[in-house]
Design a protein around this motif. Structure first.
Motif, PDB file in Angstrom:
ATOM      1  N   TYR A 101       4.882  -0.520  -6.727  1.00 22.41           N
ATOM      2  CA  TYR A 101       5.208  -0.325  -5.276  1.00 22.41           C
ATOM      3  C   TYR A 101       6.477   0.325  -5.532  1.00 22.41           C
ATOM      4  N   THR A 102       6.796   1.522  -5.542  1.00 19.96           N
ATOM      5  CA  THR A 102       8.525   1.721  -5.713  1.00 19.96           C
ATOM      6  C   THR A 102       8.362   3.450  -5.471  1.00 19.96           C
ATOM      7  N   PHE A 103       9.406   4.083  -5.362  1.00 14.08           N
ATOM      8  CA  PHE A 103       9.603   5.352  -5.613  1.00 14.08           C
ATOM      9  C   PHE A 103       9.164   6.164  -6.451  1.00 14.08           C
ATOM     10  N   VAL A 104       8.620   7.440  -6.144  1.00 14.12           N
ATOM     11  CA  VAL A 104       8.164   8.216  -7.494  1.00 14.12           C
ATOM     12  C   VAL A 104       9.059   8.439  -8.645  1.00 14.12           C
ATOM     13  N   LEU A 162       4.837  -9.450  -6.179  1.00 14.90           N
ATOM     14  CA  LEU A 162       4.757 -10.925  -6.133  1.00 14.90           C
ATOM     15  C   LEU A 162       3.882 -11.082  -4.714  1.00 14.90           C
ATOM     16  N   THR A 163       3.296 -12.098  -4.431  1.00 17.32           N
ATOM     17  CA  THR A 163       2.396 -12.417  -3.025  1.00 17.32           C
ATOM     18  C   THR A 163       3.589 -12.020  -1.973  1.00 17.32           C
ATOM     19  N   ASN A 164       4.704 -12.726  -2.129  1.00 19.13           N
ATOM     20  CA  ASN A 164       5.666 -12.765  -0.752  1.00 19.13           C
ATOM     21  C   ASN A 164       6.670 -11.767  -0.950  1.00 19.13           C
ATOM     22  N   HIS A 165       6.661 -10.903  -1.947  1.00 16.92           N
ATOM     23  CA  HIS A 165       7.772  -9.856  -1.972  1.00 16.92           C
ATOM     24  C   HIS A 165       7.345  -8.499  -2.851  1.00 16.92           C
ATOM     25  N   PRO A 166       7.669  -7.595  -2.205  1.00 15.18           N
ATOM     26  CA  PRO A 166       7.281  -6.419  -2.822  1.00 15.18           C
ATOM     27  C   PRO A 166       7.947  -6.207  -4.338  1.00 15.18           C
ATOM     28  N   ASN A 167       8.739  -6.878  -4.833  1.00  8.15           N
ATOM     29  CA  ASN A 167       9.222  -6.827  -6.230  1.00  8.15           C
ATOM     30  C   ASN A 167       8.097  -7.265  -7.205  1.00  8.15           C
TER      31      ASN A 167
END
Ligand SMILES: *Cc1c(COP(=O)(O)O)cnc(C)c1O
Length: 376
Positions: free
Chosen positions: A79-82, A101-106
């Motif tokens: 989940y990040t930019f190309v 993470l379940t509760n955060h895109p990090n």
């Protein structure tokens, strides 16, 4: 129409650009470039900073500096930019994606260790929305397995992990000053070098593989071709623009935080009713108010909400599509399922967010959000 983004100009940009032009030095590493480097080194304690033409370029420099060879493995979120991935793909690396993470895109730091193999060379944490990844966990793994850490801090200017600035944890870190970020120069970026070992070579790679920077400091009496490299340094005109922004960093950040808090308060009732989730700032992280995102129930609700907002003159957007499912990478990807990443990919929405977004507009957006959920 309330646009998603609107670049903010402090008013001093053109004054400084004019000065840069009058200085008769508009190529790289002029007066304003040096002012910008000093600003970051003094305010955030970064060991050495080098402006680049983009964060993408800074990441490419990082991949060269840690000497990525074909077949080396690099762990990063999907989940990040190309650019996070492309910079390493260009050197022949194999990308190994870690789930969010379940509760955060990090990326979930507890899910990294199982992905490490003898070929792993680096971990690239991305501080999504300017919120910190769990750097203690990541640095511990890096130490244990002797890996490099390169922070993609594109969104993370003026943000902190346990009180220490993001961008100061990795051996190297990359920032962005793209028009959509908090502090801008149109296109622009910066490589932060926290490990002295890379300082000299970074200058060379940035200057087309020459030792020109040392030459101008009087360290060598001629300059020539000493390594691979490219033209990664920006014109001093770009730096002049950026410096005007940096001088206003505090007021820009304060206003962005107000907008963020206003959104949070307005939308809290919708979270309480279970319609959506608001951003959760990890307890170890500060919030630099880079963006305001919300997590919806499913993809079809997202499509409907975006349509509803658009119909009412509000331009909201979504991003990122999981990189492991992209057209470019899906056939190459042989790794595990990344369910949290896919969830954010399907359900995250970004609301309009920029310095000049006024109180009334945020209120109006909040009301339109409520009207969408009324009767549901
Ligand atoms: C914006 C962004 C980039 C790219 O920055 P550029 O300066 O446009 O090259 C890379 N990674 C992340 C996470 C970003 O948000």
């Amino acid at each position: 129409m309330i646009t998603f983004n609107k670049p903010y100009f402090t008013g001093e940009e053109t004054t400084y650009i004019e000065q840069a032009v009058k200085n008769m030095h508009i190529s790289g590493d002029g007066v304003f470039t040096k002012k910008c480097h000093a600003f970051f080194e003094e305010n955030y304690g970064f060991k050495k900073c080098l402006l680049t033409t983009s964060c993408t370029d800074a990441l490419e420099m990082a991949a060269i500096l840690i000497d990525i060879q074909p077949g080396d493995e690099v762990i990063m979120p999907s989940y990040t930019f190309v650019s996070t991935a492309n910079a390493f793909i260009l050197r022949g690396a194999k990308i190994v994606f870690a789930d969010s993470l379940t509760n955060h895109p990090n990326m979930d730091a507890t899910k990294i260790e199982v992905l490490i193999t003898p070929k792993t060379k680096a971990i690239v944490p991305v501080h999504y929305a300017g919120m910190a990844c769990d750097m203690d966990e990541i640095l511990e793994l890096a130490n244990k397995y002797n890996l490099f850490v390169i922070e993609d801090a594109a969104q993370a200017i003026d943000s902190f992990y346990k009180g220490k600035p993001l961008g100061s944890f990795g051996h190297l870190a990359a920032f962005s000053f793209h028009e959509t970020k908090n502090i801008i120069s149109g296109e622009g970026g910066m490589l932060v070098i926290n490990d002295e070992r890379f300082a000299q070579r970074a200058e060379i790679i940035r200057e087309k593989g020459t030792n020109r920077s040392q030459f101008f400091r009087g360290k060598v009496n001629k300059y020539g071709w000493v390594d691979i490299g490219s033209s990664f340094l920006p014109s001093d005109i770009i730096a002049a623009f950026l410096f005007a922004q940096l001088e206003n960093l505090v007021s820009i950040q304060n206003r962005r935080k107000q907008i963020w808090n206003q959104y949070y308060e307005l939308l809290s009732p919708l979270q309480e009713k279970g319609f959506l989730q608001l951003p959760e700032v990890p307890h170890y992280s500060s919030n630099n108010a880079h963006m305001f995102y919300i997590i919806l129930k499913n993809e079809s609700t997202r499509t409907q909400l975006l349509q509803h907002l658009k119909k009412n003159g509000i331009q909201a957007v979504f991003h990122y599509l999981s990189l492991h499912k992209s057209d470019f990478y899906k056939d190459k990807y042989k790794g595990i399922e990344l369910t949290n990443c896919d969830k954010f990919s399907d359900t995250l929405v970004r609301l309009p967010f920029f310095f000049e977004l006024n109180h009334e507009s945020v209120k109006m957006i909040g009301e339109q959000m409520k009207s969408f959920y009324e009767g549901r």
